[in-house]
Design an enzyme around this catalytic site. Structure first.
Site, PDB file in Angstrom:
ATOM      1  N   THR A  18       0.831  -1.213   0.000  1.00 17.32           N
ATOM      2  CA  THR A  18       0.000   0.000   0.000  1.00 17.32           C
ATOM      3  C   THR A  18       0.872   1.273   0.000  1.00 17.32           C
ATOM      4  OG1 THR A  18      -1.658  -1.213   1.251  1.00 17.32           O
ATOM      5  CG2 THR A  18      -1.856   1.172   1.258  1.00 17.32           C
ATOM      6  N   LYS A 110       6.583   1.834  12.661  1.00 19.05           N
ATOM      7  CA  LYS A 110       6.500   2.329  14.053  1.00 19.05           C
ATOM      8  C   LYS A 110       6.851   1.268  15.071  1.00 19.05           C
ATOM      9  CE  LYS A 110       2.927   2.475  12.042  1.00 19.05           C
ATOM     10  NZ  LYS A 110       1.748   2.096  11.240  1.00 19.05           N
ATOM     11  N   ASP A 206      -0.588  -0.507  17.775  1.00 16.56           N
ATOM     12  CA  ASP A 206      -0.127   0.462  16.773  1.00 16.56           C
ATOM     13  C   ASP A 206      -0.094   1.867  17.388  1.00 16.56           C
ATOM     14  OD1 ASP A 206       0.162   1.052  13.642  1.00 16.56           O
ATOM     15  OD2 ASP A 206      -1.194   2.535  14.503  1.00 16.56           O
ATOM     16  N   LYS A 210       3.172   4.455  18.304  1.00 14.57           N
ATOM     17  CA  LYS A 210       3.261   5.854  17.856  1.00 14.57           C
ATOM     18  C   LYS A 210       3.415   6.795  19.054  1.00 14.57           C
ATOM     19  CE  LYS A 210       0.520   4.908  13.765  1.00 14.57           C
ATOM     20  NZ  LYS A 210      -0.852   4.745  13.284  1.00 14.57           N
TER      21      LYS A 210
HETATM   22  P1  NAP Z   1       1.597  -3.968   2.894  1.00 15.76           P
HETATM   23  O1  NAP Z   1       0.600  -3.398   1.966  1.00 15.76           O
HETATM   24  O2  NAP Z   1       1.318  -5.257   3.600  1.00 15.76           O
HETATM   25  O3  NAP Z   1       2.977  -4.097   2.098  1.00 15.76           O
HETATM   26  C1  NAP Z   1       4.100  -4.755   2.597  1.00 15.76           C
HETATM   27  C2  NAP Z   1       5.120  -4.926   1.480  1.00 15.76           C
HETATM   28  O4  NAP Z   1       6.300  -5.500   2.014  1.00 15.76           O
HETATM   29  C3  NAP Z   1       4.636  -5.866   0.357  1.00 15.76           C
HETATM   30  O5  NAP Z   1       5.110  -5.404  -0.889  1.00 15.76           O
HETATM   31  C4  NAP Z   1       5.316  -7.216   0.703  1.00 15.76           C
HETATM   32  O6  NAP Z   1       5.600  -8.004  -0.438  1.00 15.76           O
HETATM   33  C5  NAP Z   1       6.609  -6.716   1.309  1.00 15.76           C
HETATM   34  N1  NAP Z   1       7.160  -7.641   2.320  1.00 15.76           N
HETATM   35  C6  NAP Z   1       6.647  -7.925   3.534  1.00 15.76           C
HETATM   36  N2  NAP Z   1       7.445  -8.806   4.182  1.00 15.76           N
HETATM   37  C7  NAP Z   1       8.473  -9.082   3.337  1.00 15.76           C
HETATM   38  C8  NAP Z   1       9.619  -9.907   3.416  1.00 15.76           C
HETATM   39  N3  NAP Z   1       9.885 -10.643   4.496  1.00 15.76           N
HETATM   40  N4  NAP Z   1      10.473  -9.935   2.364  1.00 15.76           N
HETATM   41  C9  NAP Z   1      10.227  -9.189   1.267  1.00 15.76           C
HETATM   42  N5  NAP Z   1       9.166  -8.359   1.132  1.00 15.76           N
HETATM   43  C10 NAP Z   1       8.297  -8.329   2.166  1.00 15.76           C
HETATM   44  O7  NAP Z   1       1.938  -2.920   4.065  1.00 15.76           O
HETATM   45  P2  NAP Z   1       1.744  -1.327   4.053  1.00 15.76           P
HETATM   46  O8  NAP Z   1       0.365  -0.993   4.463  1.00 15.76           O
HETATM   47  O9  NAP Z   1       2.306  -0.761   2.805  1.00 15.76           O
HETATM   48  O10 NAP Z   1       2.661  -0.925   5.320  1.00 15.76           O
HETATM   49  C11 NAP Z   1       4.062  -0.969   5.225  1.00 15.76           C
HETATM   50  C12 NAP Z   1       4.669  -0.279   6.453  1.00 15.76           C
HETATM   51  O11 NAP Z   1       4.199   1.064   6.520  1.00 15.76           O
HETATM   52  C13 NAP Z   1       4.304  -0.920   7.796  1.00 15.76           C
HETATM   53  O12 NAP Z   1       5.402  -0.790   8.675  1.00 15.76           O
HETATM   54  C14 NAP Z   1       3.144  -0.057   8.282  1.00 15.76           C
HETATM   55  O13 NAP Z   1       3.042  -0.052   9.690  1.00 15.76           O
HETATM   56  C15 NAP Z   1       3.587   1.294   7.790  1.00 15.76           C
HETATM   57  N6  NAP Z   1       2.502   2.279   7.595  1.00 15.76           N
HETATM   58  C16 NAP Z   1       1.400   1.946   6.894  1.00 15.76           C
HETATM   59  C17 NAP Z   1       0.411   2.902   6.674  1.00 15.76           C
HETATM   60  C18 NAP Z   1      -0.837   2.579   5.905  1.00 15.76           C
HETATM   61  O14 NAP Z   1      -1.747   3.415   5.913  1.00 15.76           O
HETATM   62  N7  NAP Z   1      -0.937   1.444   5.260  1.00 15.76           N
HETATM   63  C19 NAP Z   1       0.571   4.194   7.181  1.00 15.76           C
HETATM   64  C20 NAP Z   1       1.740   4.502   7.903  1.00 15.76           C
HETATM   65  C21 NAP Z   1       2.699   3.531   8.095  1.00 15.76           C
HETATM   66  P3  NAP Z   1       4.413  -8.587  -1.370  1.00 15.76           P
HETATM   67  O15 NAP Z   1       3.835  -7.393  -2.078  1.00 15.76           O
HETATM   68  O16 NAP Z   1       5.095  -9.517  -2.317  1.00 15.76           O
HETATM   69  O17 NAP Z   1       3.448  -9.246  -0.430  1.00 15.76           O
HETATM   70  N1  HSE Z   2      -2.660   1.056  10.530  1.00 15.44           N
HETATM   71  C1  HSE Z   2      -2.281   2.396  10.801  1.00 15.44           C
HETATM   72  C2  HSE Z   2      -3.519   3.210  11.195  1.00 15.44           C
HETATM   73  C3  HSE Z   2      -1.613   2.998   9.594  1.00 15.44           C
HETATM   74  O1  HSE Z   2      -4.632   2.760  10.944  1.00 15.44           O
HETATM   75  O2  HSE Z   2      -3.352   4.273  11.767  1.00 15.44           O
HETATM   76  C4  HSE Z   2      -0.936   4.302   9.884  1.00 15.44           C
HETATM   77  O3  HSE Z   2       0.177   4.132  10.700  1.00 15.44           O
END
Ligand code: NAP
Ligand code: HSE
Length: 434
Positions: A18, A110, A206, A210
């Site tokens: 994402t 985080k 989570d 933070k």
């Molecule tokens: P996500 O959609 O689950 O994406 C994770 C990515 O990492 C995918 O591309 C996955 O590969 C890859 N991955 C995971 N484990 C792996 C491993 N062991 N080896 C290689 N690749 C691996 O997660 P996301 O929502 O983007 O979140 C990513 C980070 O940002 C997290 O730490 C989350 O807490 C943080 N975050 C998220 C948001 C939000 O709104 N989503 C906001 C702030 C912070 P595949 O694509 O092949 O599965």
């Molecule tokens: N899962 C987190 C939230 C993403 O809902 O706030 C942002 O860190």
């Protein structure tokens, strides 16, 4: 790295889900051109680590997709590693390696920063690289930069925030659209707000991570995830949300961090927020952080707290800060730890909402009041709804140290007249000490 040159700055991505795809989209779109015009640097996506490299990712050359971390970490042309995969290990060892080999790091992780941030910052300092993590707290809201740079001298005394987008979205939709808890959570997952394991969101972990990060920066003193007691919204019932509304409150999952006589008090739990309070109006996946200090009084930052594109904005801004402030970063001040004690959560005083399901017969209200009185807990408001055999007894309690309310709750739960475990939720802003 800050000099303007013709060569693009190559970014290695660890993860392309994402948030990672948000970064790719942003750099390929008009933002990429704006950055180049404004900074003289062109940012270019280099190798991209994923689990499944056979699946195409929009905007990424398939030849750049890999399952081998060495393609990112061992590539001398990669200047900045962006970690958007999540988890503790392997990211911890990979980021240490990147920093020690001269690559700067930007992360949205985080859970990692709230456990191992100081070790990573030390590695960055020792190798003359940078570690930035704006996206790790409140996604698009630039709260870390504001605390660390703009408010460095403001002596922040309290940070109160809605810091989880998923739970705020769930609570808003349950009340606004009448969605069930399960349907609202499923929708938050579809929209990309939730963590890979959504129990991190709804269980409060989570938000706790933070708050550990924000408290560390606000108070210039290391606060680890383990220092933050937390409770999520997973035990809340729609009935509590509705009852709170009838009493003039909105239920929010709040992070509360405060300096109390030099000690740090930090916690996360569902909280009744008076309907007229500024935090009560923050709905959907938005986050808000209220910063208080005697110098600047109150500053509230509001904005998207989750989402791929929104979070990418903070990641790309961090990359730009690295390019512009190489070796001059404020971030390294995190190593200056004032070593403040952590205040035990039970010593923090708060008003509380208490809901009891009791036998509907004479003397029960008096019995409940006497248990509360014996534990030194005073009642501010009582609403009783009799239903024949059982009655709902809802009270708002005057500000009291948590330890006394906990003792009274244990005694009440043991009474034959009390038919379900009491529900106890702190109330914001009624003389509480944290
Ligand atoms: P996500 O959609 O689950 O994406 C994770 C990515 O990492 C995918 O591309 C996955 O590969 C890859 N991955 C995971 N484990 C792996 C491993 N062991 N080896 C290689 N690749 C691996 O997660 P996301 O929502 O983007 O979140 C990513 C980070 O940002 C997290 O730490 C989350 O807490 C943080 N975050 C998220 C948001 C939000 O709104 N989503 C906001 C702030 C912070 P595949 O694509 O092949 O599965
Ligand atoms: N899962 C987190 C939230 C993403 O809902 O706030 C942002 O860190």
């Amino acid at each position: 790295m800050s000099a303007v040159s013709g060569a693009p700055v190559r970014i290695g991505l660890l993860g392309c889900g994402t948030v990672g795809q948000g970064v790719v989209r942003m750099l390929a779109g008009t933002a990429g051109a704006t950055i180049e015009r404004a900074s003289g640097q062109r940012l270019e996506v280099g190798p991209v680590l994923v689990r499944d490299a056979a699946r195409p990712r929009p905007g990424v050359d398939p030849a750049l997709l890999t399952t081998d971390p060495e393609r990112v970490l061992g590539d001398p042309s990669v200047a900045v590693v962006v970690e958007v995969m999540g988890g503790i290990d392997p990211p911890m060892s990979w980021l240490l390696r990147a920093l020690r080999s001269g690559k700067s790091v930007v992360t949205a992780n985080k859970q990692l920063i709230s456990r191992h941030g100081s070790e990573l910052l030390r590695a960055a300092q020792e190798s003359g690289t940078e570690l930035r993590f704006e996206a790790s707290a409140c996604a698009a809201i630039p709260v870390i930069k504001v605390l660390r740079e703009s408010l460095l001298a403001a002596e922040i005394e309290a940070v109160t925030g809605i810091v989880n987008g998923t739970t705020n979205f769930i609570l808003t939709e349950m009340r606004r659209s009448g969605l069930s808890y399960a349907d609202a959570l499923a929708r938050a997952q579809e929209l990309g707000y939730a963590e890979a394991d959504p129990t991190e969101d709804v269980g409060g972990a989570d938000a706790a991570a933070k708050m550990a990060i924000l408290a560390s920066i606000a108070f210039h003193s290391r606060v680890l995830l383990g220092d933050v007691p937390y409770e999520g919204i997973d035990r809340l019932q729609a009935e509590d949300v509705d009852m709170a509304h009838d009493l003039g409150f909105v239920v929010k999952l709040l992070g509360l961090a405060r300096l109390v006589e030099g000690a740090v008090s930090v916690r996360v739990h569902p909280t009744l927020v008076p309907a007229g309070h500024r935090l009560a109006a923050i709905g959907g996946p938005d986050n808000a952080v209220l910063l208080e200090s005697s110098t600047v009084r109150e500053i509230m930052l509001v904005g998207p707290g989750a989402g791929g594109t929104e979070t990418a904005s903070a990641i790309v801004a961090d990359v730009l800060s690295i390019l512009g402030t190489h070796r001059g970063s404020f971030l390294h001040n995190a190593l200056a730890d004032a070593g403040r004690p952590i205040l035990p959560p039970d010593e923090v005083q708060s008003a509380f909402y208490m809901r009891l399901v009791v036998a509907d017969r004479p003397g029960v209200l008096a019995l409940v009041a006497s248990v509360l009185g014996e534990e030194g807990v005073s009642i501010r408001t009582v609403v009783q709804r009799g239903q024949g055999v059982e009655a709902r007894l809802v009270m708002v309690l005057h500000p009291t140290p948590g330890v006394r309310v906990r003792a009274a709750t244990v005694r009440l739960a043991a009474l034959e007249e009390v038919r379900e475990d009491p529900v106890v939720i702190p109330v914001l802003g009624s003389g509480e000490g944290g």
